[in-house]
Enzyme design. Structure first.
Site, PDB file in Angstrom:
ATOM      1  CB  CYS A   3      -0.984  -0.030   1.189  1.00 42.12           C
ATOM      2  SG  CYS A   3      -1.858   1.564   1.295  1.00 42.12           S
ATOM      3  CG  ASP A  29      -2.357  14.509  -4.936  1.00 39.67           C
ATOM      4  OD1 ASP A  29      -3.616  13.670  -4.367  1.00 39.67           O
ATOM      5  OD2 ASP A  29      -1.945  13.920  -5.900  1.00 39.67           O
ATOM      6  CG  HIS A  45      -4.567  -0.235   5.174  1.00 33.59           C
ATOM      7  ND1 HIS A  45      -4.003   0.207   4.070  1.00 33.59           N
ATOM      8  CD2 HIS A  45      -5.663  -1.291   4.480  1.00 33.59           C
ATOM      9  CE1 HIS A  45      -4.767  -0.348   2.749  1.00 33.59           C
ATOM     10  NE2 HIS A  45      -5.500  -1.061   3.106  1.00 33.59           N
ATOM     11  CG  ASN A  85     -12.252  10.077  -5.508  1.00 32.26           C
ATOM     12  OD1 ASN A  85     -13.325  10.782  -5.715  1.00 32.26           O
ATOM     13  ND2 ASN A  85     -10.958  10.775  -5.680  1.00 32.26           N
ATOM     14  N   GLY A  91     -13.919   6.615  -8.180  1.00 30.45           N
ATOM     15  CA  GLY A  91     -12.611   6.900  -9.034  1.00 30.45           C
ATOM     16  C   GLY A  91     -11.619   6.668  -8.024  1.00 30.45           C
ATOM     17  CB  THR A  93      -6.206   5.617  -8.016  1.00 31.49           C
ATOM     18  OG1 THR A  93      -5.905   6.620  -7.394  1.00 31.49           O
ATOM     19  CG2 THR A  93      -7.326   6.060  -9.409  1.00 31.49           C
ATOM     20  CG  HIS A  96      -4.172   3.948   3.183  1.00 34.05           C
ATOM     21  ND1 HIS A  96      -3.184   3.368   4.020  1.00 34.05           N
ATOM     22  CD2 HIS A  96      -4.606   4.907   4.180  1.00 34.05           C
ATOM     23  CE1 HIS A  96      -3.020   4.038   5.201  1.00 34.05           C
ATOM     24  NE2 HIS A  96      -3.925   4.668   5.295  1.00 34.05           N
ATOM     25  CG  HIS A  98      -7.269   8.883  -0.195  1.00 28.99           C
ATOM     26  ND1 HIS A  98      -7.178   7.803  -0.472  1.00 28.99           N
ATOM     27  CD2 HIS A  98      -7.377   9.775  -1.478  1.00 28.99           C
ATOM     28  CE1 HIS A  98      -7.360   7.521  -2.017  1.00 28.99           C
ATOM     29  NE2 HIS A  98      -7.776   8.801  -2.398  1.00 28.99           N
ATOM     30  CG  HIS A 100      -8.579  13.939  -2.903  1.00 28.35           C
ATOM     31  ND1 HIS A 100      -7.278  13.888  -3.398  1.00 28.35           N
ATOM     32  CD2 HIS A 100      -9.063  12.775  -3.026  1.00 28.35           C
ATOM     33  CE1 HIS A 100      -7.201  12.583  -4.006  1.00 28.35           C
ATOM     34  NE2 HIS A 100      -8.287  12.057  -3.947  1.00 28.35           N
TER      35      HIS A 100
HETATM   36  P1  AMP Z   1      -7.688   8.801  -5.535  1.00 24.98           P
HETATM   37  O1  AMP Z   1      -7.569   8.729  -6.840  1.00 24.98           O
HETATM   38  O2  AMP Z   1      -8.865   9.418  -4.726  1.00 24.98           O
HETATM   39  O3  AMP Z   1      -7.615   7.150  -4.827  1.00 24.98           O
HETATM   40  O4  AMP Z   1      -6.401   9.543  -5.077  1.00 24.98           O
HETATM   41  C1  AMP Z   1      -5.328   8.945  -4.845  1.00 24.98           C
HETATM   42  C2  AMP Z   1      -4.343  10.309  -4.834  1.00 24.98           C
HETATM   43  O5  AMP Z   1      -3.115  10.067  -4.375  1.00 24.98           O
HETATM   44  C3  AMP Z   1      -4.354  10.964  -6.244  1.00 24.98           C
HETATM   45  O6  AMP Z   1      -4.693  12.373  -6.133  1.00 24.98           O
HETATM   46  C4  AMP Z   1      -2.784  10.602  -6.416  1.00 24.98           C
HETATM   47  O7  AMP Z   1      -2.027  11.684  -7.256  1.00 24.98           O
HETATM   48  C5  AMP Z   1      -2.302  10.597  -4.950  1.00 24.98           C
HETATM   49  N1  AMP Z   1      -0.875   9.938  -4.905  1.00 24.98           N
HETATM   50  C6  AMP Z   1      -0.416   8.683  -5.546  1.00 24.98           C
HETATM   51  N2  AMP Z   1       0.780   8.614  -4.886  1.00 24.98           N
HETATM   52  C7  AMP Z   1       1.299   9.338  -4.159  1.00 24.98           C
HETATM   53  C8  AMP Z   1       2.445   9.836  -3.430  1.00 24.98           C
HETATM   54  N3  AMP Z   1       3.477   8.762  -3.622  1.00 24.98           N
HETATM   55  N4  AMP Z   1       2.718  10.875  -2.923  1.00 24.98           N
HETATM   56  C9  AMP Z   1       1.490  11.735  -2.748  1.00 24.98           C
HETATM   57  N5  AMP Z   1       0.241  11.613  -3.465  1.00 24.98           N
HETATM   58  C10 AMP Z   1       0.115  10.412  -4.162  1.00 24.98           C
HETATM   59 ZN    ZN Z   2      -2.480   1.324   3.513  1.00 25.81          ZN
END
Ligand code: AMP
Ligand code: ZN
Length: 112
Positions: A3, A29, A45, A85, A91, A93, A96, A98, A100
């Site tokens: 993760c 981000d 997690h 998301n 949406g 990706t 874990h 989170h 925004h």
């Molecule tokens: P989501 O698409 O809502 O799951 O958001 C995942 C977010 O994590 C995206 O906006 C990515 O740009 C961000 N992200 C992925 N890897 C990293 C990283 N190593 N450091 C900071 N943000 C990340």
């Molecule tokens: Zn995690």
């Protein structure tokens, strides 16, 4: 477990931290969608909003305490948006949970 956000918590992947407590971490981000774009996570997690229950929901209050503190610290007086998301069609990706925090421009509503 593979993760990305757990690795950020452990310091195995670098991040630009903007807020941290024992339970919550916020960092910028890597692909910002607004002039200010941070991601706020629980250090433990939890996969997604669909996994919040009476047993773990207190962490969501801590996350919103973090968001309020970040808004003050970063002077987001003009407003900001909090986005979660959840799941494939939502949406998500990174699996874990989170939140925004987006600010610094007018944000369209409804989202696409
Ligand atoms: P989501 O698409 O809502 O799951 O958001 C995942 C977010 O994590 C995206 O906006 C990515 O740009 C961000 N992200 C992925 N890897 C990293 C990283 N190593 N450091 C900071 N943000 C990340
Ligand atoms: Zn995690």
């Amino acid at each position: 477990m593979d993760c990305i956000f757990c690795k950020i918590v452990k310091g195995e992947i670098p991040s630009q931290k903007v807020y941290e407590t024992d339970e919550v971490l916020a960092f910028l981000d890597i692909a910002p969608q607004a002039p200010f774009h941070a991601v706020v996570i629980p250090k433990n997690h939890i996969e997604s909003a669909a996994d919040i229950s009476p047993e773990n929901s207190q962490i969501i209050a801590k996350i919103f305490e973090a968001i309020s503190a970040i808004a003050k610290e970063k002077d987001l007086k003009a407003g900001f948006r909090v986005v979660n998301n959840c799941g494939e069609q939502g949406g998500q990706t990174v699996n874990h949970i989170h939140f925004h925090v987006l600010a610094g421009r007018n944000l369209a509503w409804p989202p696409g």
